[in-house]
Scaffold this motif. Sequence first.
Motif, PDB file in Angstrom:
ATOM      1  N   ASP A  24       0.855  -1.001   0.101  1.00 55.05           N
ATOM      2  CA  ASP A  24       0.066  -0.223  -0.084  1.00 55.05           C
ATOM      3  C   ASP A  24       1.191   1.207  -0.395  1.00 55.05           C
ATOM      4  N   PRO A  25       1.048   1.914  -1.041  1.00 54.73           N
ATOM      5  CA  PRO A  25       2.310   2.982  -1.250  1.00 54.73           C
ATOM      6  C   PRO A  25       1.758   4.102  -0.142  1.00 54.73           C
ATOM      7  N   HIS A  26       0.295   4.416   0.675  1.00 54.43           N
ATOM      8  CA  HIS A  26       0.210   5.329   1.684  1.00 54.43           C
ATOM      9  C   HIS A  26       0.366   4.912   2.879  1.00 54.43           C
ATOM     10  N   ASN A  27       1.189   3.881   2.974  1.00 50.52           N
ATOM     11  CA  ASN A  27       1.816   3.035   3.992  1.00 50.52           C
ATOM     12  C   ASN A  27       3.277   3.383   4.262  1.00 50.52           C
ATOM     13  N   LEU A  28       3.461   4.076   3.153  1.00 54.04           N
ATOM     14  CA  LEU A  28       5.003   3.702   2.381  1.00 54.04           C
ATOM     15  C   LEU A  28       5.603   5.150   3.312  1.00 54.04           C
ATOM     16  N   ALA A  29       6.817   5.536   3.772  1.00 48.75           N
ATOM     17  CA  ALA A  29       7.232   6.440   3.694  1.00 48.75           C
ATOM     18  C   ALA A  29       9.100   6.000   3.083  1.00 48.75           C
ATOM     19  N   ARG A  30       9.881   5.184   3.614  1.00 55.11           N
ATOM     20  CA  ARG A  30      10.931   4.683   2.467  1.00 55.11           C
ATOM     21  C   ARG A  30      10.791   3.120   2.486  1.00 55.11           C
TER      22      ARG A  30
ATOM     23  N   ARG B 248       5.550  10.240  -2.544  1.00 59.45           N
ATOM     24  CA  ARG B 248       4.582   9.938  -1.837  1.00 59.45           C
ATOM     25  C   ARG B 248       6.050   9.135  -0.386  1.00 59.45           C
ATOM     26  N   ALA B 249       6.474   8.680  -1.064  1.00 61.56           N
ATOM     27  CA  ALA B 249       7.962   7.720  -0.528  1.00 61.56           C
ATOM     28  C   ALA B 249       9.010   8.279  -0.870  1.00 61.56           C
ATOM     29  N   GLU B 250       9.948   8.241  -0.155  1.00 58.62           N
ATOM     30  CA  GLU B 250      11.804   8.421  -0.523  1.00 58.62           C
ATOM     31  C   GLU B 250      12.229   6.870  -1.085  1.00 58.62           C
ATOM     32  N   VAL B 251      13.382   6.438  -1.680  1.00 62.10           N
ATOM     33  CA  VAL B 251      13.273   5.494  -2.375  1.00 62.10           C
ATOM     34  C   VAL B 251      14.941   5.602  -2.792  1.00 62.10           C
ATOM     35  N   HIS B 252      15.240   4.952  -1.613  1.00 61.27           N
ATOM     36  CA  HIS B 252      16.969   4.529  -1.738  1.00 61.27           C
ATOM     37  C   HIS B 252      17.705   3.236  -2.756  1.00 61.27           C
ATOM     38  N   HIS B 253      18.555   2.905  -2.993  1.00 65.24           N
ATOM     39  CA  HIS B 253      19.252   2.338  -4.145  1.00 65.24           C
ATOM     40  C   HIS B 253      20.550   2.267  -2.997  1.00 65.24           C
ATOM     41  N   ALA B 254      20.525   0.874  -2.942  1.00 64.47           N
ATOM     42  CA  ALA B 254      22.471   0.491  -2.629  1.00 64.47           C
ATOM     43  C   ALA B 254      22.449  -0.718  -3.126  1.00 64.47           C
ATOM     44  N   PRO B 255      23.335  -1.312  -4.071  1.00 64.14           N
ATOM     45  CA  PRO B 255      24.009  -2.049  -5.151  1.00 64.14           C
ATOM     46  C   PRO B 255      24.404  -3.473  -4.670  1.00 64.14           C
TER      47      PRO B 255
ATOM     48  N   GLU C   6      22.214  -1.159   6.045  1.00 65.54           N
ATOM     49  CA  GLU C   6      21.788  -0.222   6.801  1.00 65.54           C
ATOM     50  C   GLU C   6      20.595   0.746   5.751  1.00 65.54           C
ATOM     51  N   ALA C   7      20.194   0.262   4.574  1.00 70.20           N
ATOM     52  CA  ALA C   7      19.486   1.003   3.651  1.00 70.20           C
ATOM     53  C   ALA C   7      18.188   0.508   4.128  1.00 70.20           C
ATOM     54  N   ALA C   8      18.333  -1.204   4.363  1.00 68.83           N
ATOM     55  CA  ALA C   8      16.744  -1.634   4.524  1.00 68.83           C
ATOM     56  C   ALA C   8      16.985  -1.901   5.925  1.00 68.83           C
ATOM     57  N   ARG C   9      17.677  -1.413   6.832  1.00 68.23           N
ATOM     58  CA  ARG C   9      17.254  -1.952   8.069  1.00 68.23           C
ATOM     59  C   ARG C   9      16.483  -0.188   8.383  1.00 68.23           C
ATOM     60  N   ALA C  10      16.814   0.454   7.914  1.00 68.63           N
ATOM     61  CA  ALA C  10      15.902   1.865   8.131  1.00 68.63           C
ATOM     62  C   ALA C  10      15.029   2.765   7.383  1.00 68.63           C
ATOM     63  N   SER C  11      13.813   1.017   6.632  1.00 65.83           N
ATOM     64  CA  SER C  11      13.231   1.240   6.051  1.00 65.83           C
ATOM     65  C   SER C  11      12.099   0.029   5.804  1.00 65.83           C
ATOM     66  N   GLU C  12      10.935   0.868   5.736  1.00 66.27           N
ATOM     67  CA  GLU C  12       9.172  -0.108   5.802  1.00 66.27           C
ATOM     68  C   GLU C  12      10.039  -1.498   5.042  1.00 66.27           C
ATOM     69  N   VAL C  13       9.997  -1.348   3.594  1.00 67.85           N
ATOM     70  CA  VAL C  13      10.324  -2.318   2.675  1.00 67.85           C
ATOM     71  C   VAL C  13      11.910  -2.564   2.408  1.00 67.85           C
ATOM     72  N   ALA C  14      12.302  -3.875   1.780  1.00 62.55           N
ATOM     73  CA  ALA C  14      13.160  -3.879   0.793  1.00 62.55           C
ATOM     74  C   ALA C  14      13.147  -4.687  -0.036  1.00 62.55           C
ATOM     75  N   VAL C  15      12.984  -4.273  -1.513  1.00 67.42           N
ATOM     76  CA  VAL C  15      12.911  -5.047  -2.727  1.00 67.42           C
ATOM     77  C   VAL C  15      14.841  -5.075  -3.179  1.00 67.42           C
TER      78      VAL C  15
END
Length: 861
Positions: free
Chosen positions: A322-328, A368-375, A602-611
Amino acid sequence: MDDLDRLVDKLDLEAKVRLVTGATVWRTAAEPAIGLEPMATSDGPAGVRGEGWDERRTSLSLPSATALAATWDESLARSMGELLADEARRKGVHVVLAPTLNLHRSPLGGRHFECYSEDPLLTGRIGAAMIAGIQSRGVAATAKHYVANDSETDRLTLDARVEERTLREVYLAPFEAAVRAGVWVVMSAYNGVNGPTMSENPLLAEPLKGEWGFDGVVVSDWGAVRSTVASARAAQDLAMPGPESPWGAALVAAVRAGEVPESAIDDKVRRLLRLATRVGALSTAPASPMAAASSRDRALLRRVAAASTVLLRNKGALLPLDPHNLARVAVIGPHAAHPRIQGGGSAGVYPESPVTPLDGLRTALYGRAEVHHAPGVHLDGPPAPLDTTTARNPRTGEPGLLVRLLDAAGAEIHAEHRLSGRLPEPGGPIDEAATVEISALLPDAEGSWDVAAAGWGRLHLTVNGRTVIDETVPRHTDDPATVHLAPPYRTTRITLSPTDLADPAHPAEPAHPAEPADPTAGPTAGPTAGPTAGPTAGLTAGLTADRVARHHGGDPATGLAGWRGVELVLRRELVPGGGRACVLAAAPAPLDAAAAMAAAVEAARASEVAVVVVGTTEQAEGEGVDRETLALPGAQDALVSAVAAVNPATIVVVNSGGPVAMPWREEVAAVLVGWFPGEEGGNGLADVLLGRAEPGGRLPTTWADRALTSTTPRDGVLVYAEGPHIGYRGWLREQEPPVYWFGHGLGYTSWAYEELWVPERVVPDRPVRVHVRVRNTGPRPGREVVQVYLSRPHDGDRWLAGFAAVTAEPGERAEVVVELPARAFQHWAGAWCTAEGEVRVRAGRSAADLPLDAAMTVAYG
């Protein structure tokens, strides 16, 4: 006498033989005396490249064949065929070399992304729909590679030993479906089957042209005709490429010597003229021009990317998000920003504007949400070819590279601006050139860099005038895909400092002079395979714009004024039989592995969801070489486990053309297979993740951690000892089940299978209709693929007999009719036979999840 016979009668023997021998690499010969125009061919099936490899003339990149088969949707397959035909007409192509109807005999097959599935029925139905779509636009489809061309190891020469029943029931079945669908061209394979190579094999006559009634053209795979008399006496019609060929003048002489009857040549020409009539090459009316690809085309590609995505696991119904429940959101993995959208090799195209998973999610979640990338990890292999985002033309300052053709004295005979450092076919008068030179300027090039060159023959690469690679690479293969598309790379690492050079022709001495790569290592096949690590060379960076431009005869005022860079120059000497492909590549050296992994965690830890997007590389999965393992390359498995350990909402997206091992599958919340999704893959994935589209795919091949069959011939022979028991049929005979069965896929709702109706008694040799009632028991509308399998009592074998899709709203019941063809009840015993007696009918969601079971009796009278 019909019109085609009259045209054949107008030709002398030399003209006839000229028509059945390729005129160029991609064109057939013209014959103005009878109004015949040349016919252009082009590789497929995931796009239409056209007659040349030129990144300046882009093509739409379609989802891979495995992705299309995963839709289990013939209407979408037909739409993809229509799109291929439109692309072909836009590029002046008459014959698309697609679809590939070989089977996934082993998951280790390197080219399975270009094939549909492990099952002959699914492959035949999707392939037939693709053929119908292509040919509905007046473009010929090509059913390839006839037959048993199911692996890449020694594919030019292996002899596939397949007993007759297996050959008929399994490997020939998709080609029979293609002929019944009216395909206009069939391609004979490189390999032999039970002895003779396919361009000389009796299977071209029977069953192809005789029993099945194929009235089209049998074209050879490129270079597969290796004899004059034997292939000409066989039912081989067109030898490609040309003009050099075992046919040509040698065939004329063979006919005059009585070794080949002229009537056989007449039949080949008649078939060629029939094809020309079908595609408009014998018509006086010019073909109407096609418009460029439209937004509607891209919308279709996006829809297919979503429809082909297979949801393997969805613990706790995490998906859809649900994109409304995502911040990061953390988007992790090297494939997130640099995915494989296509399989490459002869199926590759230069895409128009590919959308990565990272791009797709950033666009979908914008605002809606910040998207952070880490290889997270670096995958071994040479750096990527330079392009407009990483290099400038030293002569003009434009983003891209400068390509020059030089004669034997080193004088320039042609120069052009290019957009990529990967050049399968440099432009200009290449046949007059002795050397191809690619040069580029790298901006902001301080630090450690990996630079690479690829090609056959002598490679000489300089950085700011200093030689870093100087090696002669001998050709080790006759495989045209490797020779022309995948020359071996030579890679070295250099260190650049921001010191200006006084003169590009007299650079400062490096701190550690580079040495050429070890010539005894030998080249390694594969488009990015076989990097040879050279020593680190300390080089000075910072060529000024005016010096570089004047060095190349240009004007610094054209776009380089005030700009500094590092100049790379690759010279590749052209050698006979060495193809024309060459590559200039460079990229910053990878960061410390531990630091990269820590940043991803660390990017995964700081996010609601990790893809996490993981996948294969071109070294691991590509044309010309089979896979050695199903394991993901590099440290990707460790990356998934590390991310899952800190974020329970971890979603893994697999970017591959075929199965991979997934030892972490129980550690993550969700697993999606995205295949090679084409250029709209990133948007299609975002649609699936955010619930805008259902992941509509079902596995077209079984996924397991190991392979049951080998792809490696012994003494040139590959024995299909497993008989018809490939894929799920083989796993039914194993004690341990596979990880995910053929046909598996979850979607975003749930289904109850309530009832199966079958006739109690059926007559042999007629199709049978069965009825299945299902109910949508979940909270969302959905589409279900109802699969029906047959078996005999006291027999552990089971085979797909039919399938159909149904849609329903939440709580709604739906009934689907599944037609089982007469062939589903037959076996081959010198002829098609139907055994009388009881047949078990099972219906469900996969080859193993079959809750409904009924019996019918097959009997005469």
